[in-house]
Every structure is written in C-alpha cells, then in structure tokens.
Design a protein around this motif. Structure first.
Motif, PDB file in Angstrom:
ATOM      1  N   ALA A   1       0.825  -1.028  -0.080  1.00 21.54           N
ATOM      2  CA  ALA A   1      -0.193  -0.005   0.208  1.00 21.54           C
ATOM      3  C   ALA A   1       0.798   1.236  -0.053  1.00 21.54           C
ATOM      4  O   ALA A   1       0.617   2.043  -0.720  1.00 21.54           O
ATOM      5  CB  ALA A   1      -1.149  -0.124   1.173  1.00 21.54           C
ATOM      6  N   ARG A   2       1.857   1.290   0.904  1.00 22.49           N
ATOM      7  CA  ARG A   2       2.851   2.294   0.916  1.00 22.49           C
ATOM      8  C   ARG A   2       3.535   2.557  -0.527  1.00 22.49           C
ATOM      9  O   ARG A   2       3.597   3.735  -0.722  1.00 22.49           O
ATOM     10  CB  ARG A   2       3.807   2.102   1.974  1.00 22.49           C
ATOM     11  CG  ARG A   2       4.845   3.458   2.091  1.00 22.49           C
ATOM     12  CD  ARG A   2       4.346   4.767   2.087  1.00 22.49           C
ATOM     13  NE  ARG A   2       5.509   5.677   2.615  1.00 22.49           N
ATOM     14  CZ  ARG A   2       5.417   7.072   2.859  1.00 22.49           C
ATOM     15  NH1 ARG A   2       3.864   7.460   2.966  1.00 22.49           N
ATOM     16  NH2 ARG A   2       6.096   7.611   3.033  1.00 22.49           N
ATOM     17  N   LEU A   3       3.852   1.483  -1.204  1.00 21.43           N
ATOM     18  CA  LEU A   3       4.459   1.677  -2.438  1.00 21.43           C
ATOM     19  C   LEU A   3       3.618   2.266  -3.354  1.00 21.43           C
ATOM     20  O   LEU A   3       3.969   2.932  -4.411  1.00 21.43           O
ATOM     21  CB  LEU A   3       4.779  -0.006  -2.839  1.00 21.43           C
ATOM     22  CG  LEU A   3       5.616   0.123  -4.254  1.00 21.43           C
ATOM     23  CD1 LEU A   3       7.193   0.322  -3.923  1.00 21.43           C
ATOM     24  CD2 LEU A   3       5.920  -1.377  -4.690  1.00 21.43           C
ATOM     25  N   GLN A   4       2.255   2.116  -3.543  1.00 22.35           N
ATOM     26  CA  GLN A   4       1.429   2.568  -4.396  1.00 22.35           C
ATOM     27  C   GLN A   4       1.117   3.854  -3.965  1.00 22.35           C
ATOM     28  O   GLN A   4       1.217   5.026  -4.923  1.00 22.35           O
ATOM     29  CB  GLN A   4       0.284   2.012  -4.393  1.00 22.35           C
ATOM     30  CG  GLN A   4       0.265   0.332  -4.970  1.00 22.35           C
ATOM     31  CD  GLN A   4       0.861   0.487  -6.134  1.00 22.35           C
ATOM     32  OE1 GLN A   4       0.370   1.105  -7.105  1.00 22.35           O
ATOM     33  NE2 GLN A   4       1.805  -0.550  -6.628  1.00 22.35           N
ATOM     34  N   GLU A   5       1.170   4.402  -2.696  1.00 16.72           N
ATOM     35  CA  GLU A   5       0.792   5.680  -2.063  1.00 16.72           C
ATOM     36  C   GLU A   5       2.069   6.764  -2.672  1.00 16.72           C
ATOM     37  O   GLU A   5       1.731   7.695  -2.874  1.00 16.72           O
ATOM     38  CB  GLU A   5       1.097   5.417  -0.651  1.00 16.72           C
ATOM     39  CG  GLU A   5       0.757   6.870  -0.057  1.00 16.72           C
ATOM     40  CD  GLU A   5       0.848   7.093   1.579  1.00 16.72           C
ATOM     41  OE1 GLU A   5       0.849   7.965   2.044  1.00 16.72           O
ATOM     42  OE2 GLU A   5       0.929   5.854   2.084  1.00 16.72           O
ATOM     43  N   VAL A   6       3.210   6.220  -2.892  1.00 12.17           N
ATOM     44  CA  VAL A   6       4.312   7.189  -3.101  1.00 12.17           C
ATOM     45  C   VAL A   6       4.801   6.792  -4.643  1.00 12.17           C
ATOM     46  O   VAL A   6       5.837   7.469  -4.991  1.00 12.17           O
ATOM     47  CB  VAL A   6       5.547   7.049  -2.373  1.00 12.17           C
ATOM     48  CG1 VAL A   6       4.947   7.321  -0.779  1.00 12.17           C
ATOM     49  CG2 VAL A   6       6.021   5.359  -2.217  1.00 12.17           C
ATOM     50  N   ALA A   7       4.069   5.968  -5.343  1.00  5.40           N
ATOM     51  CA  ALA A   7       4.419   5.717  -6.660  1.00  5.40           C
ATOM     52  C   ALA A   7       4.393   7.010  -7.690  1.00  5.40           C
ATOM     53  O   ALA A   7       5.091   7.190  -8.553  1.00  5.40           O
ATOM     54  CB  ALA A   7       3.592   4.739  -7.163  1.00  5.40           C
ATOM     55  N   GLN A   8       3.564   7.853  -7.466  1.00  2.00           N
ATOM     56  CA  GLN A   8       3.381   9.134  -8.182  1.00  2.00           C
ATOM     57  C   GLN A   8       4.034  10.445  -7.552  1.00  2.00           C
ATOM     58  O   GLN A   8       4.165  11.451  -8.224  1.00  2.00           O
ATOM     59  CB  GLN A   8       2.096   9.397  -8.555  1.00  2.00           C
ATOM     60  CG  GLN A   8       1.446   8.290  -9.332  1.00  2.00           C
ATOM     61  CD  GLN A   8       2.267   8.088 -10.797  1.00  2.00           C
ATOM     62  OE1 GLN A   8       2.473   8.984 -11.359  1.00  2.00           O
ATOM     63  NE2 GLN A   8       2.366   6.896 -11.313  1.00  2.00           N
ATOM     64  N   VAL A   9       4.339  10.397  -6.302  1.00  2.06           N
ATOM     65  CA  VAL A   9       4.360  11.725  -5.494  1.00  2.06           C
ATOM     66  C   VAL A   9       5.254  11.159  -4.227  1.00  2.06           C
ATOM     67  O   VAL A   9       5.035  10.189  -3.710  1.00  2.06           O
ATOM     68  CB  VAL A   9       3.279  12.544  -5.092  1.00  2.06           C
ATOM     69  CG1 VAL A   9       2.218  11.775  -4.143  1.00  2.06           C
ATOM     70  CG2 VAL A   9       3.579  13.996  -4.549  1.00  2.06           C
ATOM     71  N   GLN A  10       6.281  12.141  -3.866  1.00  2.00           N
ATOM     72  CA  GLN A  10       6.857  11.788  -2.596  1.00  2.00           C
ATOM     73  C   GLN A  10       6.934  12.996  -1.802  1.00  2.00           C
ATOM     74  O   GLN A  10       7.104  14.346  -2.163  1.00  2.00           O
ATOM     75  CB  GLN A  10       8.543  11.512  -3.064  1.00  2.00           C
ATOM     76  CG  GLN A  10       9.152  12.454  -3.825  1.00  2.00           C
ATOM     77  CD  GLN A  10      10.679  11.992  -4.110  1.00  2.00           C
ATOM     78  OE1 GLN A  10      11.342  11.615  -3.153  1.00  2.00           O
ATOM     79  NE2 GLN A  10      11.092  12.495  -5.389  1.00  2.00           N
ATOM     80  N   HIS A  11       7.092  12.964  -0.320  1.00  2.00           N
ATOM     81  CA  HIS A  11       7.252  13.827   0.598  1.00  2.00           C
ATOM     82  C   HIS A  11       8.209  13.653   1.480  1.00  2.00           C
ATOM     83  O   HIS A  11       7.661  13.219   2.782  1.00  2.00           O
ATOM     84  CB  HIS A  11       5.853  14.208   1.338  1.00  2.00           C
ATOM     85  CG  HIS A  11       4.874  14.862   0.324  1.00  2.00           C
ATOM     86  ND1 HIS A  11       4.944  15.992  -0.454  1.00  2.00           N
ATOM     87  CD2 HIS A  11       3.668  14.215  -0.233  1.00  2.00           C
ATOM     88  CE1 HIS A  11       3.922  16.105  -1.165  1.00  2.00           C
ATOM     89  NE2 HIS A  11       3.255  14.964  -1.237  1.00  2.00           N
ATOM     90  N   PRO A  12       9.440  13.159   1.245  1.00  2.00           N
ATOM     91  CA  PRO A  12      10.291  12.683   2.167  1.00  2.00           C
ATOM     92  C   PRO A  12      10.683  13.874   3.570  1.00  2.00           C
ATOM     93  O   PRO A  12      10.727  14.916   3.088  1.00  2.00           O
ATOM     94  CB  PRO A  12      11.570  12.484   1.550  1.00  2.00           C
ATOM     95  CG  PRO A  12      11.647  13.491   0.358  1.00  2.00           C
ATOM     96  CD  PRO A  12      10.011  13.651  -0.001  1.00  2.00           C
ATOM     97  N   PHE A  13      10.503  13.407   4.538  1.00  9.22           N
ATOM     98  CA  PHE A  13      10.708  14.341   5.785  1.00  9.22           C
ATOM     99  C   PHE A  13      12.043  14.657   6.224  1.00  9.22           C
ATOM    100  O   PHE A  13      12.402  15.448   6.759  1.00  9.22           O
ATOM    101  CB  PHE A  13       9.948  13.971   6.978  1.00  9.22           C
ATOM    102  CG  PHE A  13      10.504  12.677   7.610  1.00  9.22           C
ATOM    103  CD1 PHE A  13      11.471  12.975   8.750  1.00  9.22           C
ATOM    104  CD2 PHE A  13      10.576  11.464   7.457  1.00  9.22           C
ATOM    105  CE1 PHE A  13      12.066  12.035   9.534  1.00  9.22           C
ATOM    106  CE2 PHE A  13      11.018  10.318   8.201  1.00  9.22           C
ATOM    107  CZ  PHE A  13      11.829  10.549   9.068  1.00  9.22           C
TER     108      PHE A  13
END
Length: 246
Positions: free
Chosen positions: A86-98
């Motif tokens: 689920a996480r893999l799909q969540e960040v597949a198109q956009v990233q927000h590294p902290f």
C-alpha cells in the motif's frame, strides 16, 4: 505554495530565493550559472500528478523522528514503517520525504535501516566521505526547495574508509582518491588535536560539510532564514548502531 508532484511552482520558487528572471549562480565549485526557467522539471508540469496536501513537518519534529527511529534500531524494537505494498502505491506518483540524508557510500550505513524508516521517508544521497560536491549540493537543494524536506543531516560514521585514506595521505589508483581533496580542509582543523586522528577527522569532516551547506547555498540559506529548514551533522557508531549529533 502550489505543488505539482512534490514540486513547488516556478513563481513560488522565485519568490523564495528572491530572484526574478535573472541568472542564479550556484556557489559550489564547478557549478555553472543557470536560470530557474532552464530547469527541466518546469517545462512539462502537465505530465505530473497533482499531490495531495500533507501535514507539514517542522525541522525539529523531523529530527526527533529520525533519532526516535534510530533508538528503535539500537534497542531492536524496529517497527519497519512504510514498507507495505500500500505504501509503495501511495508514493508511486508523489514523494514527501521528511529528511534528506547525505551519508557515506558504505554498505554498513543504510539510512532507512538505521533510522527505522520506509519507502518515501528519506531522500538519500550517498557518496564516499559524505562530502558536499556540486552534484550532491544540487540534489540536496532539489529535496529542500522542490520537495519541501525540512531537515538535512550530514551523516559520517566511525572508522570511515574515505576519511582514513585522507588521514594517511596515501596515493590511490584511478579516481578513488578524488574525495581526499574535499576532506582535507576538515583535517586541517584537527591537525594537532589529541586523540585518535581518524575519529577526530570523521567528526571534523561532518562539521565542515555542514558548514559548506550552510554557507555556500543561497537556496538553503533562504530556507534556514525562514525557519523551515535545519541542517545538522551526525555520527554513526558502527559498533552500537547509534547516531549522535555532532
């Protein structure tokens, strides 16, 4: 700020750095002058997916999140966050590294593992000696300005081979010794310091590379002035797995 696939818009970026339509000289050695309009990702914004709004993370909160994760790693209480399909799909198109981590290219220093983080949490930049060369600086600025990453950590480590080679000053084959030049200014600061010369140089090198980021980047300077970015140095202990701030 308007964001497209994790990028801020051109107008917002110009406001951030205080320039408008002029060439922006990058301060690190070897970086040619460029303009905001020449950066490739501004030419095709329609190809990017619109990012959902995310809760902003303060620099101090980001640092705490890193160190808390490291303590879980040290105490063998890892949570393995953000490592599901689920996480893999969540960040597949956009990233927000902290957090952005500039660490040594060492097989024993893997940021996601030692900070107990997952996919999309950290923006990793790895190079022998964790040195701020132009390409590393550009990558760091990209994460800070375009991905809104609030924390940068320069992470050195115990018994670093790159630093050891710099201390010994031996001739190295091929391009292996190119990092020595970037570490030498740090060594000069601890030349006569008592104690283990490699350990002294490891810490001094982290501090020197942090100073380079703080002093040589107009983009990072603007963000630090605004209070939305913090740059810190860390030392990773190969024996215990613990990260300490230096």
């Amino acid at each position: 700020m308007s964001r497209i696939n994790g990028f801020i818009g051109r107008r917002e970026l110009l406001k951030l750095v205080g320039f408008s339509g002029v060439a922006m000289a990058m301060p690190a050695e070897g970086i040619a002058a460029t303009t905001i309009s020449s950066v490739p990702w501004y030419t095709q914004p329609a190809l990017a997916a619109v990012a959902q709004d995310t809760e902003p993370v303060s620099p101090d909160a980001a640092l705490k999140r890193l160190l808390d994760g490291n303590q879980r790693f040290v105490q063998q209480k890892r949570e393995y966050p953000h490592q599901t399909q689920a996480r893999l799909q969540e960040v597949a198109q956009v990233q927000h590294p902290f957090a952005t981590i500039l660490s040594c290219a060492d097989s024993r220093v893997s940021a996601e593992i030692l900070f107990d983080q997952g996919i999309g949490d950290l923006f990793d930049i790895r190079i022998a000696g964790n040195i701020v060369i132009p390409e590393a600086l550009g990558s760091i600025e990209y994460a800070a300005v375009l991905l809104n990453t609030p924390l940068i950590m320069v992470l050195g480590h115990e018994r670093c081979g790159a630093v050891t080679a710099s201390v010994k000053g031996e001739s190295l084959p091929g391009e292996i010794g190119t990092f020595v030049k970037a570490i030498k200014p740090a060594m000069a600061k601890v030349k006569d310091k008592p104690g283990d010369p490699v350990e002294n140089a490891v810490v001094a090198n982290v501090q020197y590379q942090v100073e380079r980021l703080q002093e040589n980047s107009a983009l990072l300077g603007q963000l630090m002035q605004a209070g939305t970015l913090k740059i810190v140095g860390g030392r990773y202990d190969l024996d215990t797995g613990e990260v300490t701030i230096v």
